[in-house]
Design a protein around this motif. Structure first.
Motif, PDB file in Angstrom:
ATOM      1  N   SER A  15     -10.282 -65.580 -36.495  1.00  0.00           N
ATOM      2  CA  SER A  15     -10.957 -65.773 -37.781  1.00  0.00           C
ATOM      3  C   SER A  15     -12.048 -64.731 -38.003  1.00  0.00           C
ATOM      4  CB  SER A  15     -11.571 -67.174 -37.859  1.00  0.00           C
ATOM      5  OG  SER A  15     -12.760 -67.259 -37.085  1.00  0.00           O
ATOM      6  N   TYR A  17     -15.026 -65.105 -36.892  1.00  0.00           N
ATOM      7  CA  TYR A  17     -16.312 -65.808 -36.911  1.00  0.00           C
ATOM      8  C   TYR A  17     -17.045 -65.539 -35.596  1.00  0.00           C
ATOM      9  CZ  TYR A  17     -19.470 -69.360 -38.730  1.00  0.00           C
ATOM     10  OH  TYR A  17     -20.559 -70.006 -39.255  1.00  0.00           O
ATOM     11  N   ASN A  52     -14.747 -77.292 -39.626  1.00  0.00           N
ATOM     12  CA  ASN A  52     -15.579 -77.367 -40.823  1.00  0.00           C
ATOM     13  C   ASN A  52     -16.504 -76.160 -40.923  1.00  0.00           C
ATOM     14  OD1 ASN A  52     -14.469 -79.749 -41.758  1.00  0.00           O
ATOM     15  ND2 ASN A  52     -15.956 -81.028 -40.734  1.00  0.00           N
ATOM     16  N   HIS A  55     -14.204 -72.966 -41.492  1.00  0.00           N
ATOM     17  CA  HIS A  55     -13.304 -73.179 -42.638  1.00  0.00           C
ATOM     18  C   HIS A  55     -11.832 -73.040 -42.249  1.00  0.00           C
ATOM     19  CE1 HIS A  55     -16.823 -73.283 -45.119  1.00  0.00           C
ATOM     20  NE2 HIS A  55     -17.185 -72.096 -44.651  1.00  0.00           N
ATOM     21  N   TYR A  56     -11.463 -73.805 -41.238  1.00  0.00           N
ATOM     22  CA  TYR A  56     -10.084 -73.790 -40.746  1.00  0.00           C
ATOM     23  C   TYR A  56      -9.634 -75.230 -40.526  1.00  0.00           C
ATOM     24  CZ  TYR A  56      -5.999 -72.719 -37.876  1.00  0.00           C
ATOM     25  OH  TYR A  56      -4.725 -72.626 -37.394  1.00  0.00           O
ATOM     26  N   ASP A  57      -8.418 -75.529 -40.928  1.00  0.00           N
ATOM     27  CA  ASP A  57      -7.857 -76.870 -40.781  1.00  0.00           C
ATOM     28  C   ASP A  57      -7.042 -76.934 -39.496  1.00  0.00           C
ATOM     29  OD1 ASP A  57      -6.716 -79.343 -40.988  1.00  0.00           O
ATOM     30  OD2 ASP A  57      -5.744 -78.984 -42.913  1.00  0.00           O
ATOM     31  N   ARG A  78     -12.170 -81.613 -43.954  1.00  0.00           N
ATOM     32  CA  ARG A  78     -12.161 -80.881 -45.217  1.00  0.00           C
ATOM     33  C   ARG A  78     -10.830 -80.179 -45.400  1.00  0.00           C
ATOM     34  NH1 ARG A  78     -17.480 -77.418 -44.597  1.00  0.00           N
ATOM     35  NH2 ARG A  78     -18.783 -79.043 -43.789  1.00  0.00           N
ATOM     36  N   SER A  79     -10.426 -80.050 -46.625  1.00  0.00           N
ATOM     37  CA  SER A  79      -9.182 -79.360 -46.934  1.00  0.00           C
ATOM     38  C   SER A  79      -9.439 -77.859 -47.028  1.00  0.00           C
ATOM     39  CB  SER A  79      -8.636 -79.878 -48.261  1.00  0.00           C
ATOM     40  OG  SER A  79      -7.503 -79.164 -48.618  1.00  0.00           O
ATOM     41  N   PHE A  80      -8.698 -77.080 -46.283  1.00  0.00           N
ATOM     42  CA  PHE A  80      -8.846 -75.633 -46.287  1.00  0.00           C
ATOM     43  C   PHE A  80      -7.550 -75.007 -46.757  1.00  0.00           C
ATOM     44  CE2 PHE A  80     -11.710 -77.010 -42.804  1.00  0.00           C
ATOM     45  CZ  PHE A  80     -12.888 -76.733 -43.454  1.00  0.00           C
ATOM     46  N   ASP A  81      -7.590 -73.741 -46.908  1.00  0.00           N
ATOM     47  CA  ASP A  81      -6.441 -72.972 -47.346  1.00  0.00           C
ATOM     48  C   ASP A  81      -5.373 -72.991 -46.252  1.00  0.00           C
ATOM     49  OD1 ASP A  81      -4.633 -71.157 -48.318  1.00  0.00           O
ATOM     50  OD2 ASP A  81      -6.032 -69.482 -48.403  1.00  0.00           O
TER      51      ASP A  81
END
Length: 134
Positions: A15, A17, A52, A55-57, A78-81
């Protein structure tokens, strides 16, 4: 069973990050975070928290995670892309395949070299040289 810690670490690195930034947001030290990556059975709550932040599901990699977290009554994920997450997963598989391919070429070159198979050796070296130019 898959090693959750290793999977999480690989996805974080893919990612882009920062590990330092992630540790800070989690409220733990980098060493503690690296120790968590060594845990094959890393808890889903922690995995959800990491997801979260970056930003990864992670339910893509651990489908059972969503059900277990909902049963525990935790905050929903949370719903991510999902398209991006699927792309990362496909990229990981592709890189692994390339690594195996490169290892195989090296083995063939070594075999050709040891057995004085000059034609095969020349073809392999030409192929490698051609691939490096691409």
């Amino acid at each position: 069973m898959s090693h959750r810690g290793q999977i999480i670490e690989k996805i974080i690195r893919r990612s882009g990050y920062s590990i330092t930034r992630l540790a800070k947001k989690l409220g733990i030290s980098r060493n503690t975070l690296y120790n968590r990556f060594e845990n094959a059975n890393l808890g889903y709550r922690f995995i959800m928290e990491v997801g979260n932040i970056i930003h990864y599901d992670f339910t893509i990699d651990f489908p059972e995670m969503k059900e277990e977290i909902e049963l525990m009554g935790d905050t929903p994920i949370r719903s991510f892309d999902r398209e991006t997450a699927e792309r990362w997963k496909a990229e990981s598989k592709y890189i692994l395949l390339l690594e195996k391919y490169t290892k195989l070429l090296g083995m063939l070159a070594k075999l050709a070299n040891e057995n004085t198979l000059t034609t095969l050796k020349k073809e392999i070296l030409d192929f490698i040289e051609k691939e490096e130019k691409l």
